[in-house]
Design a protein around this motif. Structure first.
Motif, PDB file in Angstrom:
ATOM      1  N   GLU A  58     -58.918  -0.367   3.168  1.00 35.03           N
ATOM      2  CA  GLU A  58     -59.554   0.592   4.079  1.00 35.03           C
ATOM      3  C   GLU A  58     -58.518   1.451   4.799  1.00 35.03           C
ATOM      4  OE1 GLU A  58     -62.549   0.722   7.949  1.00 35.03           O
ATOM      5  OE2 GLU A  58     -61.748  -1.211   7.285  1.00 35.03           O
ATOM      6  N   ASP A  59     -57.478   0.827   5.317  1.00 33.59           N
ATOM      7  CA  ASP A  59     -56.467   1.593   6.051  1.00 33.59           C
ATOM      8  C   ASP A  59     -55.718   2.548   5.126  1.00 33.59           C
ATOM      9  OD1 ASP A  59     -57.174   0.556   8.463  1.00 33.59           O
ATOM     10  OD2 ASP A  59     -55.434  -0.749   8.683  1.00 33.59           O
ATOM     11  N   LEU A  60     -55.408   2.118   3.914  1.00 37.23           N
ATOM     12  CA  LEU A  60     -54.750   3.005   2.958  1.00 37.23           C
ATOM     13  C   LEU A  60     -55.675   4.160   2.567  1.00 37.23           C
ATOM     14  CD1 LEU A  60     -53.011   0.346   0.693  1.00 37.23           C
ATOM     15  CD2 LEU A  60     -51.906   1.875   2.366  1.00 37.23           C
ATOM     16  N   ALA A  61     -56.959   3.847   2.367  1.00 36.53           N
ATOM     17  CA  ALA A  61     -57.928   4.894   2.038  1.00 36.53           C
ATOM     18  C   ALA A  61     -58.031   5.907   3.177  1.00 36.53           C
ATOM     19  CB  ALA A  61     -59.301   4.283   1.748  1.00 36.53           C
ATOM     20  N   ARG A  62     -58.060   5.422   4.399  1.00 37.39           N
ATOM     21  CA  ARG A  62     -58.151   6.310   5.567  1.00 37.39           C
ATOM     22  C   ARG A  62     -57.007   7.317   5.567  1.00 37.39           C
ATOM     23  NH1 ARG A  62     -58.725   2.683   8.980  1.00 37.39           N
ATOM     24  NH2 ARG A  62     -60.939   2.988   9.430  1.00 37.39           N
ATOM     25  N   GLU A  63     -55.802   6.856   5.298  1.00 39.59           N
ATOM     26  CA  GLU A  63     -54.646   7.756   5.298  1.00 39.59           C
ATOM     27  C   GLU A  63     -54.747   8.799   4.193  1.00 39.59           C
ATOM     28  OE1 GLU A  63     -52.227   8.116   7.630  1.00 39.59           O
ATOM     29  OE2 GLU A  63     -53.652   6.802   8.642  1.00 39.59           O
ATOM     30  N   GLN A  64     -55.209   8.401   3.016  1.00 43.27           N
ATOM     31  CA  GLN A  64     -55.361   9.360   1.923  1.00 43.27           C
ATOM     32  C   GLN A  64     -56.461  10.372   2.237  1.00 43.27           C
ATOM     33  OE1 GLN A  64     -53.302   9.609  -0.868  1.00 43.27           O
ATOM     34  NE2 GLN A  64     -52.193   8.287   0.547  1.00 43.27           N
ATOM     35  N   LEU A  65     -57.566   9.899   2.767  1.00 36.25           N
ATOM     36  CA  LEU A  65     -58.671  10.800   3.124  1.00 36.25           C
ATOM     37  C   LEU A  65     -58.245  11.759   4.231  1.00 36.25           C
ATOM     38  CD1 LEU A  65     -61.529   8.155   3.048  1.00 36.25           C
ATOM     39  CD2 LEU A  65     -61.159   9.989   1.365  1.00 36.25           C
ATOM     40  N   ARG A  66     -57.460  11.258   5.165  1.00 37.33           N
ATOM     41  CA  ARG A  66     -56.995  12.075   6.289  1.00 37.33           C
ATOM     42  C   ARG A  66     -56.190  13.281   5.809  1.00 37.33           C
ATOM     43  NH1 ARG A  66     -52.617  12.617   8.819  1.00 37.33           N
ATOM     44  NH2 ARG A  66     -51.556  10.859   7.881  1.00 37.33           N
ATOM     45  N   ILE A  67     -55.457  13.126   4.715  1.00 32.40           N
ATOM     46  CA  ILE A  67     -54.662  14.249   4.200  1.00 32.40           C
ATOM     47  C   ILE A  67     -55.424  15.068   3.156  1.00 32.40           C
ATOM     48  CG2 ILE A  67     -52.468  13.140   4.734  1.00 32.40           C
ATOM     49  CD1 ILE A  67     -52.199  12.559   1.690  1.00 32.40           C
ATOM     50  N   GLY A  68     -56.721  14.732   2.978  1.00 31.54           N
ATOM     51  CA  GLY A  68     -57.555  15.534   2.096  1.00 31.54           C
ATOM     52  C   GLY A  68     -57.627  15.080   0.653  1.00 31.54           C
ATOM     53  N   ALA A  69     -57.122  13.903   0.356  1.00 36.51           N
ATOM     54  CA  ALA A  69     -57.155  13.395  -1.008  1.00 36.51           C
ATOM     55  C   ALA A  69     -58.436  12.589  -1.258  1.00 36.51           C
ATOM     56  CB  ALA A  69     -55.940  12.506  -1.270  1.00 36.51           C
ATOM     57  N   ASP A  70     -58.926  12.649  -2.486  1.00 42.71           N
ATOM     58  CA  ASP A  70     -59.995  11.755  -2.905  1.00 42.71           C
ATOM     59  C   ASP A  70     -59.401  10.366  -3.109  1.00 42.71           C
ATOM     60  OD1 ASP A  70     -61.891  13.814  -2.994  1.00 42.71           O
ATOM     61  OD2 ASP A  70     -61.535  14.212  -5.117  1.00 42.71           O
ATOM     62  N   LYS A  94     -65.830  11.963   8.070  1.00 43.20           N
ATOM     63  CA  LYS A  94     -66.749  13.079   7.811  1.00 43.20           C
ATOM     64  C   LYS A  94     -66.648  13.574   6.362  1.00 43.20           C
ATOM     65  CE  LYS A  94     -66.693  14.627  12.620  1.00 43.20           C
ATOM     66  NZ  LYS A  94     -66.054  13.477  13.182  1.00 43.20           N
ATOM     67  N   ILE A  95     -66.671  12.596   5.456  1.00 42.24           N
ATOM     68  CA  ILE A  95     -66.593  12.915   4.027  1.00 42.24           C
ATOM     69  C   ILE A  95     -67.702  12.158   3.286  1.00 42.24           C
ATOM     70  CG2 ILE A  95     -64.137  13.482   3.929  1.00 42.24           C
ATOM     71  CD1 ILE A  95     -65.088  10.144   2.683  1.00 42.24           C
TER      72      ILE A  95
END
Length: 172
Positions: A58-70, A94-95
């Protein structure tokens, strides 16, 4: 977009996740290798490393999503709490969240896949068929909108169906 793979062990989730990631050029965060890494780091198997692996993902996903990555999360996700974790992350960021449930409708083939699979995860024992069957109840009553993929179809066909679904989810 957060793409959440779900399904029983050896159903074909990871094979499809790899193909999706190659098409979309995005990261796969897989819970089993994370858990195996925790053990290699010296965290005891008597600790809740399965839960910890979901939290790390979850934390790794959050960081990727935060920079706009799928991001693709590859995990069984048979518990409602796990699925809620991904819905909450999507809402926080918000994705869109796209659940992809992978099933193997041929029980004999599913069992054969489980009993013959060898993954490069040192010290990670594969579950027994009885353990896999017991986990299936975690999907009972699951009401999220999702695409259900039958891994008895070709990987190419399932990739096509999944990418079409993801385009629709992304479009809103």
């Amino acid at each position: 977009m957060l793409i959440v793979m779900a399904g029983l062990p050896a159903s074909g989730k990871s094979a499809l996740a790899v193909r999706i990631a190659a098409e979309l050029r995005c990261a796969i965060l897989s819970v089993d290798p994370i858990e195996a890494a925790l053990w290699r780091a010296g965290i005891g198997r008597d600790q809740p490393t399965g839960l910890a692996a979901y939290v790390v993902a979850e934390d790794l996903a959050r960081e990727q999503l935060r920079i706009g990555a799928d991001v693709i999360v590859d995990a069984v996700n048979d518990a409602e709490l796990a699925r809620q974790q991904w819905r909450s992350l999507g809402a926080e960021q918000k994705i869109g969240v796209a659940f992809i449930e992978v099933v193997c409708t041929d029980e004999d083939e599913h069992r054969r896949r489980l009993e013959t699979r060898r993954r490069p995860l040192a010290g990670f024992a594969e579950p027994t068929w009885d353990e896999v069957r017991a986990r299936s109840v975690g999907f009972d009553g699951w009401t999220d909108a999702r695409l259900t993929i039958d891994s008895m179809l070709s990987l190419d066909e399932n990739l096509r169906l999944t990418l079409e679904h993801l385009r629709q989810v992304r479009a809103g």
